[in-house]
Design a protein around this motif. Structure first.
Motif, mmCIF file in Angstrom:
data_model
loop_
_atom_site.group_PDB
_atom_site.id
_atom_site.type_symbol
_atom_site.label_atom_id
_atom_site.label_comp_id
_atom_site.label_asym_id
_atom_site.label_seq_id
_atom_site.Cartn_x
_atom_site.Cartn_y
_atom_site.Cartn_z
ATOM 1 N N VAL A 84 0.835 -1.189 0.000
ATOM 2 C CA VAL A 84 0.000 0.000 0.000
ATOM 3 C C VAL A 84 0.881 1.255 0.000
ATOM 4 O O VAL A 84 1.938 1.283 0.628
ATOM 5 N N THR A 85 0.452 2.271 -0.723
ATOM 6 C CA THR A 85 1.141 3.561 -0.720
ATOM 7 C C THR A 85 0.508 4.442 0.351
ATOM 8 O O THR A 85 -0.712 4.620 0.376
ATOM 9 N N LEU A 86 1.347 4.990 1.230
ATOM 10 C CA LEU A 86 0.889 5.882 2.295
ATOM 11 C C LEU A 86 1.667 7.186 2.205
ATOM 12 O O LEU A 86 2.788 7.216 1.705
ATOM 13 N N THR A 87 1.079 8.271 2.700
ATOM 14 C CA THR A 87 1.675 9.589 2.502
ATOM 15 C C THR A 87 2.868 9.899 3.392
ATOM 16 O O THR A 87 3.722 10.683 3.007
ATOM 17 N N THR A 88 2.959 9.317 4.571
ATOM 18 C CA THR A 88 4.093 9.604 5.446
ATOM 19 C C THR A 88 5.295 8.769 5.018
ATOM 20 O O THR A 88 5.256 7.543 5.084
ATOM 21 N N ALA A 89 6.342 9.445 4.586
ATOM 22 C CA ALA A 89 7.557 8.755 4.144
ATOM 23 C C ALA A 89 8.292 8.174 5.345
ATOM 24 O O ALA A 89 8.357 8.779 6.402
ATOM 25 N N LYS A 90 8.836 6.997 5.156
ATOM 26 C CA LYS A 90 9.641 6.321 6.174
ATOM 27 C C LYS A 90 10.953 5.888 5.540
ATOM 28 O O LYS A 90 11.070 5.763 4.327
ATOM 29 N N THR A 91 11.939 5.616 6.362
ATOM 30 C CA THR A 91 13.206 5.073 5.890
ATOM 31 C C THR A 91 12.946 3.700 5.294
ATOM 32 O O THR A 91 12.130 2.941 5.813
ATOM 33 N N ILE A 92 13.644 3.397 4.205
ATOM 34 C CA ILE A 92 13.482 2.107 3.539
ATOM 35 C C ILE A 92 13.645 0.978 4.558
ATOM 36 O O ILE A 92 14.581 0.968 5.342
ATOM 37 N N GLY A 93 12.697 0.058 4.559
ATOM 38 C CA GLY A 93 12.729 -1.077 5.478
ATOM 39 C C GLY A 93 11.872 -0.909 6.718
ATOM 40 O O GLY A 93 11.558 -1.886 7.384
ATOM 41 N N GLN A 94 11.464 0.331 7.030
ATOM 42 C CA GLN A 94 10.650 0.556 8.222
ATOM 43 C C GLN A 94 9.183 0.234 7.960
ATOM 44 O O GLN A 94 8.707 0.283 6.832
ATOM 45 N N ALA A 95 8.468 -0.060 9.041
ATOM 46 C CA ALA A 95 7.025 -0.298 8.975
ATOM 47 C C ALA A 95 6.300 1.038 8.805
ATOM 48 O O ALA A 95 6.842 2.096 9.145
ATOM 49 N N PRO A 96 5.074 1.013 8.307
ATOM 50 C CA PRO A 96 4.317 2.250 8.123
ATOM 51 C C PRO A 96 3.864 2.870 9.442
ATOM 52 O O PRO A 96 3.848 2.201 10.482
ATOM 53 N N ALA A 97 3.456 4.142 9.365
ATOM 54 C CA ALA A 97 2.879 4.827 10.520
ATOM 55 C C ALA A 97 1.531 4.184 10.829
ATOM 56 O O ALA A 97 0.707 3.992 9.921
ATOM 57 N N SER A 98 1.302 3.842 12.081
ATOM 58 C CA SER A 98 0.080 3.112 12.443
ATOM 59 C C SER A 98 -1.178 3.912 12.132
ATOM 60 O O SER A 98 -2.179 3.335 11.693
ATOM 61 N N SER A 99 -1.160 5.216 12.331
ATOM 62 C CA SER A 99 -2.362 6.024 12.082
ATOM 63 C C SER A 99 -2.800 5.954 10.624
ATOM 64 O O SER A 99 -3.991 5.837 10.331
ATOM 65 N N GLU A 100 -1.866 5.986 9.700
ATOM 66 C CA GLU A 100 -2.203 5.887 8.279
ATOM 67 C C GLU A 100 -2.534 4.453 7.879
ATOM 68 O O GLU A 100 -3.453 4.217 7.093
ATOM 69 N N PHE A 101 -1.777 3.514 8.407
ATOM 70 C CA PHE A 101 -1.996 2.116 8.057
ATOM 71 C C PHE A 101 -3.373 1.643 8.515
ATOM 72 O O PHE A 101 -4.069 0.929 7.785
ATOM 73 N N ASN A 102 -3.777 2.059 9.705
ATOM 74 C CA ASN A 102 -5.064 1.626 10.255
ATOM 75 C C ASN A 102 -6.237 2.030 9.358
ATOM 76 O O ASN A 102 -7.239 1.322 9.293
#
Length: 108
Positions: free
Chosen positions: A66-84
């Motif tokens: 899934v594409t989410l708006t909050t960028a994370k460092t490669i390999g990190q899990a997504p932000a829970s607020s957006e993922f939920n």
């Protein structure tokens, strides 16, 4: 002459370093990295997703990520607020074998 060469070299080196390069990443694709037998709990677990800089998916029957708006460092899990927000859509996509929305990628 030395007074001109040293500053010119320093400026050239400064522009060649990453300190002067801006990153413009504003979102990430989060690839599903969980077990291949995708259950509801696995598809909806944010720890089964890792940030990539590109979407490697092709449209097929299983959730790829899934594409989410909050960028994370490669390999990190997504932000829970957006993922939920996407959890139900991810499972719906897996069940129907079709992306529930444009943010979800599918794979074989």
């Amino acid at each position: 002459m030395k007074k001109l060469i040293i500053p010119a070299v320093a400026i050239a080196l400064a522009f060649g370093t990453s300190a002067f390069k801006a990153t413009t990443t504003t979102s990430n694709f989060f690839k599903y990295i969980g077990p291949s037998a995708r259950t509801s709990a696995q598809v909806q677990d944010l720890n089964n997703y890792a940030a990539l800089d590109v979407n490697p998916c092709i449209d097929n029957g299983n959730v790829c990520g899934v594409t989410l708006t909050t960028a994370k460092t490669i390999g990190q899990a997504p932000a829970s607020s957006e993922f939920n927000v996407q959890k139900a859509n991810l499972w719906s996509s897996q069940q129907s074998h079709t992306a529930a929305n444009a943010a979800i990628g599918m794979e074989e």
